[in-house]
Design a protein around this motif. Structure first.
Motif, PDB file in Angstrom:
ATOM      1  N   CYS A   1       0.840  -1.207   0.000  1.00 26.88           N
ATOM      2  CA  CYS A   1       0.000   0.000   0.000  1.00 26.88           C
ATOM      3  C   CYS A   1       0.868   1.248   0.000  1.00 26.88           C
ATOM      4  CB  CYS A   1      -0.913   0.009   1.224  1.00 26.88           C
ATOM      5  SG  CYS A   1      -2.271  -1.180   1.179  1.00 26.88           S
ATOM      6  N   LYS A   2       1.889   1.268   0.834  1.00 25.87           N
ATOM      7  CA  LYS A   2       2.779   2.419   0.926  1.00 25.87           C
ATOM      8  C   LYS A   2       3.466   2.688  -0.407  1.00 25.87           C
ATOM      9  CE  LYS A   2       6.774   4.247   3.443  1.00 25.87           C
ATOM     10  NZ  LYS A   2       7.812   3.959   4.475  1.00 25.87           N
ATOM     11  N   THR A   3       3.951   1.626  -1.056  1.00 25.32           N
ATOM     12  CA  THR A   3       4.639   1.781  -2.339  1.00 25.32           C
ATOM     13  C   THR A   3       3.712   2.350  -3.402  1.00 25.32           C
ATOM     14  OG1 THR A   3       6.144  -0.054  -1.855  1.00 25.32           O
ATOM     15  CG2 THR A   3       5.859   0.551  -4.171  1.00 25.32           C
ATOM     16  N   LEU A   4       2.494   1.843  -3.485  1.00 28.07           N
ATOM     17  CA  LEU A   4       1.543   2.322  -4.483  1.00 28.07           C
ATOM     18  C   LEU A   4       1.156   3.774  -4.227  1.00 28.07           C
ATOM     19  CD1 LEU A   4      -0.780  -0.810  -4.757  1.00 28.07           C
ATOM     20  CD2 LEU A   4       0.936  -0.060  -6.418  1.00 28.07           C
ATOM     21  N   LEU A   5       0.934   4.115  -2.982  1.00 29.45           N
ATOM     22  CA  LEU A   5       0.551   5.482  -2.651  1.00 29.45           C
ATOM     23  C   LEU A   5       1.696   6.461  -2.927  1.00 29.45           C
ATOM     24  CD1 LEU A   5      -1.398   4.714   0.636  1.00 29.45           C
ATOM     25  CD2 LEU A   5      -2.398   5.464  -1.526  1.00 29.45           C
ATOM     26  N   GLU A   6       2.910   6.046  -2.674  1.00 25.65           N
ATOM     27  CA  GLU A   6       4.068   6.908  -2.937  1.00 25.65           C
ATOM     28  C   GLU A   6       4.295   7.103  -4.433  1.00 25.65           C
ATOM     29  OE1 GLU A   6       7.240   5.023  -0.833  1.00 25.65           O
ATOM     30  OE2 GLU A   6       6.778   6.025   1.071  1.00 25.65           O
ATOM     31  N   SER A   7       3.781   6.194  -5.264  1.00 29.20           N
ATOM     32  CA  SER A   7       3.981   6.288  -6.714  1.00 29.20           C
ATOM     33  C   SER A   7       3.033   7.287  -7.373  1.00 29.20           C
ATOM     34  CB  SER A   7       3.783   4.915  -7.358  1.00 29.20           C
ATOM     35  OG  SER A   7       2.409   4.581  -7.433  1.00 29.20           O
ATOM     36  N   GLY A   8       2.033   7.758  -6.627  1.00 31.56           N
ATOM     37  CA  GLY A   8       1.088   8.711  -7.190  1.00 31.56           C
ATOM     38  C   GLY A   8      -0.355   8.261  -7.158  1.00 31.56           C
ATOM     39  N   VAL A   9      -0.622   7.083  -6.612  1.00 27.55           N
ATOM     40  CA  VAL A   9      -1.996   6.628  -6.395  1.00 27.55           C
ATOM     41  C   VAL A   9      -2.547   7.360  -5.167  1.00 27.55           C
ATOM     42  CG1 VAL A   9      -3.434   4.649  -5.769  1.00 27.55           C
ATOM     43  CG2 VAL A   9      -1.584   4.370  -7.439  1.00 27.55           C
ATOM     44  N   ASP A  10      -3.743   7.913  -5.299  1.00 27.77           N
ATOM     45  CA  ASP A  10      -4.337   8.683  -4.198  1.00 27.77           C
ATOM     46  C   ASP A  10      -5.081   7.805  -3.198  1.00 27.77           C
ATOM     47  OD1 ASP A  10      -3.663  11.389  -5.074  1.00 27.77           O
ATOM     48  OD2 ASP A  10      -5.027  11.002  -6.727  1.00 27.77           O
ATOM     49  N   ALA A  11      -5.657   6.703  -3.679  1.00 26.42           N
ATOM     50  CA  ALA A  11      -6.453   5.857  -2.802  1.00 26.42           C
ATOM     51  C   ALA A  11      -6.464   4.433  -3.339  1.00 26.42           C
ATOM     52  CB  ALA A  11      -7.885   6.381  -2.692  1.00 26.42           C
ATOM     53  N   ILE A  12      -6.565   3.473  -2.432  1.00 24.88           N
ATOM     54  CA  ILE A  12      -6.587   2.054  -2.789  1.00 24.88           C
ATOM     55  C   ILE A  12      -7.885   1.437  -2.300  1.00 24.88           C
ATOM     56  CG2 ILE A  12      -5.476  -0.187  -2.418  1.00 24.88           C
ATOM     57  CD1 ILE A  12      -2.837   1.385  -2.004  1.00 24.88           C
ATOM     58  N   THR A  13      -8.553   0.726  -3.199  1.00 25.49           N
ATOM     59  CA  THR A  13      -9.762  -0.007  -2.839  1.00 25.49           C
ATOM     60  C   THR A  13      -9.447  -1.500  -2.811  1.00 25.49           C
ATOM     61  OG1 THR A  13     -10.479  -0.200  -5.147  1.00 25.49           O
ATOM     62  CG2 THR A  13     -11.219   1.746  -3.918  1.00 25.49           C
ATOM     63  N   LEU A  14     -10.336  -2.258  -2.183  1.00 26.63           N
ATOM     64  CA  LEU A  14     -10.116  -3.696  -2.021  1.00 26.63           C
ATOM     65  C   LEU A  14     -11.382  -4.460  -2.392  1.00 26.63           C
ATOM     66  CD1 LEU A  14      -8.200  -3.391   1.360  1.00 26.63           C
ATOM     67  CD2 LEU A  14      -7.192  -3.791  -0.894  1.00 26.63           C
ATOM     68  N   GLY A  15     -11.311  -5.792  -2.324  1.00 28.71           N
ATOM     69  CA  GLY A  15     -12.451  -6.623  -2.717  1.00 28.71           C
ATOM     70  C   GLY A  15     -12.560  -7.858  -1.861  1.00 28.71           C
ATOM     71  N   ASP A  16     -12.899  -8.979  -2.489  1.00 25.80           N
ATOM     72  CA  ASP A  16     -13.167 -10.191  -1.722  1.00 25.80           C
ATOM     73  C   ASP A  16     -11.909 -10.857  -1.172  1.00 25.80           C
ATOM     74  OD1 ASP A  16     -12.812 -10.697  -4.571  1.00 25.80           O
ATOM     75  OD2 ASP A  16     -13.185 -12.804  -4.114  1.00 25.80           O
ATOM     76  N   HIS A  17     -10.720 -10.440  -1.623  1.00 26.24           N
ATOM     77  CA  HIS A  17      -9.463 -10.979  -1.083  1.00 26.24           C
ATOM     78  C   HIS A  17      -8.873 -10.071  -0.006  1.00 26.24           C
ATOM     79  CE1 HIS A  17      -9.158 -14.352  -3.840  1.00 26.24           C
ATOM     80  NE2 HIS A  17      -9.453 -13.539  -4.840  1.00 26.24           N
ATOM     81  N   VAL A  18      -9.680  -9.202   0.540  1.00 23.62           N
ATOM     82  CA  VAL A  18      -9.203  -8.186   1.478  1.00 23.62           C
ATOM     83  C   VAL A  18      -8.444  -8.780   2.657  1.00 23.62           C
ATOM     84  CG1 VAL A  18     -11.491  -8.136   2.581  1.00 23.62           C
ATOM     85  CG2 VAL A  18      -9.912  -6.228   2.928  1.00 23.62           C
ATOM     86  N   TRP A  19      -8.840  -9.953   3.152  1.00 28.91           N
ATOM     87  CA  TRP A  19      -8.219 -10.508   4.361  1.00 28.91           C
ATOM     88  C   TRP A  19      -7.241 -11.630   4.052  1.00 28.91           C
ATOM     89  CZ3 TRP A  19      -9.502  -6.574   6.773  1.00 28.91           C
ATOM     90  CH2 TRP A  19     -10.814  -6.102   6.885  1.00 28.91           C
TER      91      TRP A  19
END
Length: 259
Positions: free
Chosen positions: A52-70
């Motif tokens: 999550c940290k890597t994606l957000l640092e790359s310029g993604v503003d928000a991350i959503t999840l789905g059925d594999h969340v856990w």
């Protein structure tokens, strides 16, 4: 204004193309908001706090999840401290994590929310129709436009939710199947819609996995490891243009390779 919604990021190849292309796309396309579904980012199943940290640092503003969340060990604890990550809003209320996010840029407040569809899905979830209705009512006046992601298997349920929300949200965009649909459109009341924006990762694959083990499993039914493929890596998503009152004016499907 413009928002880019990136479909299911699959494994290391998906993460790499996001970190490569997102900074360029933000500049070249004048993108205001970047939202990505990251639920397959960790070896194809779930996500970790470090990813999550890597994606957000790359310029993604928000991350959503789905059925594999856990799926990743300990993420049910980690998610509590991740301020720009939200889990499906219609999971049981006792589940940890944020049910929605509100992003702001240049005075515009964008609500980001994901709901799980229920047809042919295995994770326990409340009704996505009633759930999103309740959330929109609860948050009335706190946002100017809304991106609703519907994470589900069937096109019929996704289409029904799109029409249900037409005119009330900026976009209803689908994920989960990893296969893009050819129905990017503006609905009657200017809600952008697409049943599935496709996956971000290796397209020389079977929904992100190496081809031969999957074919063999279909032939004989024997268990095998389905490793993440590596060939033909692409970023797949939808680019939505919208006005100051959150009405969509254009939707474009993107399917891009890194140069």
């Amino acid at each position: 204004m413009k928002l880019l919604f990136i479909g299911d990021i699959v494994g290391k190849p998906g993460r790499e193309i996001v970190t490569t292309l997102v900074p360029k796309l933000r500049v070249e396309r004048g993108i205001d908001f970047v939202i990505a579904n990251g639920e397959n980012a960790a070896a194809g199943s779930g996500i970790t706090a470090s990813i999550c940290k890597t994606l957000l640092e790359s310029g993604v503003d928000a991350i959503t999840l789905g059925d594999h969340v856990w799926d990743q060990k300990g993420f049910e604890t980690d998610i509590v401290g991740l301020e720009r990550v939200c889990r499906p809003a219609n999971l049981p209320a006792s589940c940890p994590g944020r049910t929605h996010l509100i992003l702001e840029k240049n005075g515009f407040r964008l609500l980001v929310v994901t709901v799980l569809a229920r047809s042919l899905m295995n994770l326990k979830a409340d009704c996505p129709f009633l759930g999103i209705d309740a959330l929109l009512t609860k948050l009335a006046g706190q946002f100017d436009g809304a991106l609703v992601e519907v994470h589900g298997e069937t096109t019929s349920e996704k289409q029904a939710l799109g029409w249900h929300l037409d005119g009330r949200v900026t976009a209803v965009l689908g994920t989960h199947t990893h296969v893009a649909t050819a129905d990017a459109s503006l609905l009657r009341k200017q809600t952008a819609f697409m049943c599935d924006v496709g996956m971000t990762g290796p397209h020389e694959s079977v929904i992100g996995r190496e081809i031969e083990p999957v074919i063999s499993r279909f032939l004989d039914g024997m268990p095998r490891r389905f490793e993440i493929a590596t060939g033909d890596n692409r970023l797949s998503g939808a680019l939505v243009e919208f006005n100051a009152v959150g009405r969509a004016e254009k939707i474009e499907w993107l399917n891009l390779k890194s140069e």
